[in-house]
Structures are given as C-alpha cells and as structure tokens.
Design a protein around this motif. Structure first.
Motif, mmCIF file in Angstrom:
data_model
loop_
_atom_site.group_PDB
_atom_site.id
_atom_site.type_symbol
_atom_site.label_atom_id
_atom_site.label_comp_id
_atom_site.label_asym_id
_atom_site.label_seq_id
_atom_site.Cartn_x
_atom_site.Cartn_y
_atom_site.Cartn_z
ATOM 1 N N SER A 142 0.833 -1.208 0.000
ATOM 2 C CA SER A 142 0.000 0.000 0.000
ATOM 3 C C SER A 142 0.865 1.255 0.000
ATOM 4 O O SER A 142 0.571 2.216 -0.714
ATOM 5 C CB SER A 142 -0.918 0.005 1.231
ATOM 6 O OG SER A 142 -1.825 -1.076 1.198
ATOM 7 N N ASP B 253 2.656 1.555 -3.462
ATOM 8 C CA ASP B 253 1.679 1.993 -4.473
ATOM 9 C C ASP B 253 1.366 3.479 -4.303
ATOM 10 O O ASP B 253 1.218 4.212 -5.291
ATOM 11 C CB ASP B 253 0.386 1.174 -4.358
ATOM 12 C CG ASP B 253 0.569 -0.255 -4.843
ATOM 13 O OD1 ASP B 253 1.566 -0.528 -5.535
ATOM 14 O OD2 ASP B 253 -0.284 -1.109 -4.513
ATOM 15 N N TYR B 254 1.263 3.909 -3.046
ATOM 16 C CA TYR B 254 0.982 5.311 -2.739
ATOM 17 C C TYR B 254 2.135 6.198 -3.204
ATOM 18 O O TYR B 254 1.925 7.278 -3.767
ATOM 19 C CB TYR B 254 0.767 5.440 -1.232
ATOM 20 C CG TYR B 254 0.459 6.829 -0.730
ATOM 21 C CD1 TYR B 254 -0.826 7.357 -0.817
ATOM 22 C CD2 TYR B 254 1.447 7.604 -0.118
ATOM 23 C CE1 TYR B 254 -1.110 8.627 -0.331
ATOM 24 C CE2 TYR B 254 1.168 8.870 0.368
ATOM 25 C CZ TYR B 254 -0.116 9.374 0.258
ATOM 26 O OH TYR B 254 -0.394 10.636 0.731
ATOM 27 N N CYS B 255 3.362 5.735 -2.979
ATOM 28 C CA CYS B 255 4.545 6.530 -3.341
ATOM 29 C C CYS B 255 4.713 6.656 -4.851
ATOM 30 O O CYS B 255 5.062 7.731 -5.359
ATOM 31 C CB CYS B 255 5.799 5.909 -2.740
ATOM 32 S SG CYS B 255 5.961 6.114 -0.953
ATOM 33 N N TYR C 60 2.435 6.157 -7.243
ATOM 34 C CA TYR C 60 1.210 6.417 -8.019
ATOM 35 C C TYR C 60 1.492 7.450 -9.107
ATOM 36 O O TYR C 60 1.058 7.321 -10.251
ATOM 37 C CB TYR C 60 0.108 6.904 -7.089
ATOM 38 C CG TYR C 60 -1.229 7.104 -7.783
ATOM 39 C CD1 TYR C 60 -2.104 6.044 -7.947
ATOM 40 C CD2 TYR C 60 -1.601 8.350 -8.277
ATOM 41 C CE1 TYR C 60 -3.334 6.214 -8.585
ATOM 42 C CE2 TYR C 60 -2.805 8.528 -8.928
ATOM 43 C CZ TYR C 60 -3.671 7.466 -9.066
ATOM 44 O OH TYR C 60 -4.880 7.657 -9.716
ATOM 45 N N SER D 5 -3.602 13.286 3.879
ATOM 46 C CA SER D 5 -3.977 12.699 2.597
ATOM 47 C C SER D 5 -4.598 11.320 2.789
ATOM 48 O O SER D 5 -5.628 11.001 2.197
ATOM 49 C CB SER D 5 -2.737 12.609 1.697
ATOM 50 O OG SER D 5 -2.975 11.781 0.583
ATOM 51 N N ARG D 6 -3.982 10.489 3.626
ATOM 52 C CA ARG D 6 -4.499 9.127 3.851
ATOM 53 C C ARG D 6 -5.833 9.148 4.592
ATOM 54 O O ARG D 6 -6.730 8.344 4.296
ATOM 55 C CB ARG D 6 -3.475 8.303 4.639
ATOM 56 C CG ARG D 6 -3.922 6.840 4.870
ATOM 57 C CD ARG D 6 -4.132 6.130 3.567
ATOM 58 N NE ARG D 6 -4.716 4.809 3.748
ATOM 59 C CZ ARG D 6 -6.016 4.550 3.876
ATOM 60 N NH1 ARG D 6 -6.891 5.564 3.844
ATOM 61 N NH2 ARG D 6 -6.465 3.323 4.018
ATOM 62 N N HIS E 150 -8.500 9.636 2.185
ATOM 63 C CA HIS E 150 -8.500 8.618 1.126
ATOM 64 C C HIS E 150 -7.648 9.019 -0.077
ATOM 65 O O HIS E 150 -7.974 8.649 -1.216
ATOM 66 C CB HIS E 150 -9.928 8.305 0.681
ATOM 67 C CG HIS E 150 -10.835 7.876 1.798
ATOM 68 N ND1 HIS E 150 -10.802 6.604 2.329
ATOM 69 C CD2 HIS E 150 -11.780 8.563 2.503
ATOM 70 C CE1 HIS E 150 -11.694 6.515 3.305
ATOM 71 N NE2 HIS E 150 -12.292 7.683 3.443
ATOM 72 N N VAL F 168 -4.596 8.885 -2.725
ATOM 73 C CA VAL F 168 -3.963 7.724 -3.357
ATOM 74 C C VAL F 168 -2.535 8.011 -3.802
ATOM 75 O O VAL F 168 -1.857 7.121 -4.318
ATOM 76 C CB VAL F 168 -4.786 7.244 -4.583
ATOM 77 C CG1 VAL F 168 -6.154 6.773 -4.143
ATOM 78 C CG2 VAL F 168 -4.901 8.360 -5.628
ATOM 79 N N ARG F 169 -2.068 9.247 -3.603
ATOM 80 C CA ARG F 169 -0.725 9.611 -4.055
ATOM 81 C C ARG F 169 -0.077 10.567 -3.058
ATOM 82 O O ARG F 169 -0.748 11.123 -2.169
ATOM 83 C CB ARG F 169 -0.798 10.291 -5.419
ATOM 84 C CG ARG F 169 -1.784 11.450 -5.502
ATOM 85 C CD ARG F 169 -1.382 12.478 -6.521
ATOM 86 N NE ARG F 169 -0.214 13.237 -6.087
ATOM 87 C CZ ARG F 169 0.441 14.091 -6.867
ATOM 88 N NH1 ARG F 169 0.048 14.294 -8.109
ATOM 89 N NH2 ARG F 169 1.479 14.769 -6.412
ATOM 90 N N PHE G 13 1.815 7.383 6.906
ATOM 91 C CA PHE G 13 0.732 6.719 6.195
ATOM 92 C C PHE G 13 -0.044 5.828 7.168
ATOM 93 O O PHE G 13 -1.276 5.780 7.145
ATOM 94 C CB PHE G 13 1.307 5.878 5.047
ATOM 95 C CG PHE G 13 0.272 5.235 4.168
ATOM 96 C CD1 PHE G 13 -0.222 5.899 3.054
ATOM 97 C CD2 PHE G 13 -0.182 3.952 4.423
ATOM 98 C CE1 PHE G 13 -1.161 5.304 2.219
ATOM 99 C CE2 PHE G 13 -1.112 3.345 3.612
ATOM 100 C CZ PHE G 13 -1.603 4.020 2.503
ATOM 101 N N LYS H 108 -3.952 5.927 8.140
ATOM 102 C CA LYS H 108 -4.774 4.744 7.871
ATOM 103 C C LYS H 108 -5.603 4.362 9.091
ATOM 104 O O LYS H 108 -6.813 4.103 8.995
ATOM 105 C CB LYS H 108 -3.879 3.576 7.454
ATOM 106 C CG LYS H 108 -4.632 2.274 7.170
ATOM 107 C CD LYS H 108 -3.661 1.184 6.754
ATOM 108 C CE LYS H 108 -4.397 -0.121 6.447
ATOM 109 N NZ LYS H 108 -5.091 -0.656 7.627
#
Length: 255
Positions: free
Chosen positions: A8, A11-13, A15, A67-68, A71, A73-74, A238, A242
């Motif tokens: 996760s 993928d976030y980093c 994106y 940001s998290r 929601h 995503v980047r 993050f 979360k």
C-alpha cells in the motif's frame, strides 16, 4: 499483513512516478547540502539547519497523514506554507509526547538498571538486546520488557492519534484532548490498534535492516538508502492516517 502494508505504501509513493522521482532528487540534493553544512565550523548554522529539516520533514509527513485520512492515493503536493505550519505544530506535539514517554520509560529503565527502552532499536540490534537481557536478573528482565512494551505502545498510541487529529483538523489543542484521543482508540479497539501498529513496526524494522546493508557502489548505496529511508518515513505517517481513517469511519457508523 506486513506485505499488504508495504504494498500500500509503495503503491501510494509511485502512483505518480514523476513526482516520486522529483522527491528522490530533492532528497539527494538535501543530503548533499546537509553533508556540506556538517563540515561548517558554525554549530549554530548546523542546529538551525537540523531544526529546519525536522520541521519540513514533519510537516510533509503530516500532509501524508492528512492525505491518507481523506483517502488520498498519491503523495501530496509540496505546499510550503502548509508544510511549515503543520511542521511547527507537529514538532511541538511530538516533542511533548516524546518527553513524557522518555520520562516514564527512563524511570522504569533506571529503576531496573537497564539502558533506555527503545523498541525499534532493540529489534534492529537484536543480538545485543538478547545479550543485555540475559545479563540481568530474569524477573527484572521480564518486568522491563513487559512494562516497557506496554508504556511504549500506550504513549505511542496517544501521540499518533494526537498527530492524526492535528493533521485532520489543523487544531493544535485537539492534539492534547486526552479524553477525545482515548475515545478514538476505544472505537478501533486497543488490541486491534496494537496489532496494526506491530505490523507497521515489523515493516519499518525490515526496511531499516535492508537500508543498513552496504551496496558495492557508493552512489547506488546512497540512492537505495534514500529511497528506503523515504519509504520508512512514509510508512510511519501513512500508518497514522490509515488507522485514524478507520476510526473516523467507525465513528460515523456509530453516530
């Protein structure tokens, strides 16, 4: 679970791969600049630079948490004003919570004649940790480990929710509303929080171990170390976002 957390975060980093590449470049030049200043004879300049770096890093970390929570995503954009404001506020919050944590853990460690308790360092330097534990009285060792872990987790939980509330509301006072923080932890459950946080620790320790390894080329070693250090940094903030995002969703269902 650790794999899903790491995936996760990665993928976030990545994106937005171009933005991630920009971050790596900025980290590279920041490391060069800090190395240059480290040779400066002015201690005041060094202190000011370290303070600035800490504020900026903390501020950007808070943007990641925000940001998290919302929601995202980047990786968030670099917004200097928000970074500085959140960086100063979060630095104060962390300073106070870390001071309380260090005071309590320091008292327990000194009482049992152990060095300062730091869970991540103890896991990273596990052979030395085992030697330290075996060289002490078994009863005192058990008390030290159990009490240290409990205190470390509880104080860390409060600090993380405090930072999450600050990131979410931008309210400095919300970070010290202990009743509200406890209610938030109660919502997600202390056991669930402990499980989630333990998985995050495992990811951080594993990445830290890999980052500590030497690669054959200095430049490659520097780049790999910077990227892994950044992923560790993102994992921390993050993870805070979360968990607090889950808390907010549970609270909305209960209301």
């Amino acid at each position: 679970m650790p794999y899903r957390i790491l995936k996760s975060v990665i993928d976030y980093c990545i994106y937005n791969k171009k933005f991630f590449a920009l971050i790596v470049v900025l980290l590279f030049f920041s490391a060069l600049f800090q190395s240059f200043v480290a040779y400066s004879e002015s201690f005041l300049v060094w202190i000011l630079l370290q303070t600035l770096v800490f504020v900026v890093v903390s501020g950007y970390g808070m943007l990641i948490t925000r940001s998290r929570i919302r929601h995202g995503v980047r990786l968030p954009k670099i917004e200097i004003k928000k970074i500085i404001v959140l960086g100063i506020k979060s630095s104060v919050v962390m300073g106070i919570y870390f001071a309380v944590q260090s005071l309590i853990l320091g008292f327990v460690s000194a009482f049992l004649n152990f060095p300062a308790f730091d869970l991540e360092d103890m896991l990273l330097e596990f052979p030395e940790t085992l030697h330290m534990l075996y060289s002490h009285n078994p009863v005192e060792t058990i008390i030290f480990v159990v009490a240290g872990i409990i205190i470390f987790y509880i104080t860390t939980f409060f600090m993380e929710i405090a930072l999450a509330k600050l990131a979410d509301t931008n309210s400095f006072l919300s970070a010290f509303d202990l009743k509200s923080i406890k209610r938030s932890i109660d919502v997600v459950g202390w056991r669930n929080y402990a499980k989630e946080y333990t998985m995050i620790i495992f990811v951080i320790v594993a990445l830290s171990y890999v980052a500590s390894q030497d690669f054959p080329f200095v430049f490659l070693d520097l780049i790999v170390s910077m990227i892994l250090s950044f992923i560790i940094f993102v994992t921390q903030y993050f993870g805070i976002g979360k968990i607090y995002c889950e808390i907010k969703e549970l609270e909305s269902k209960m209301s």
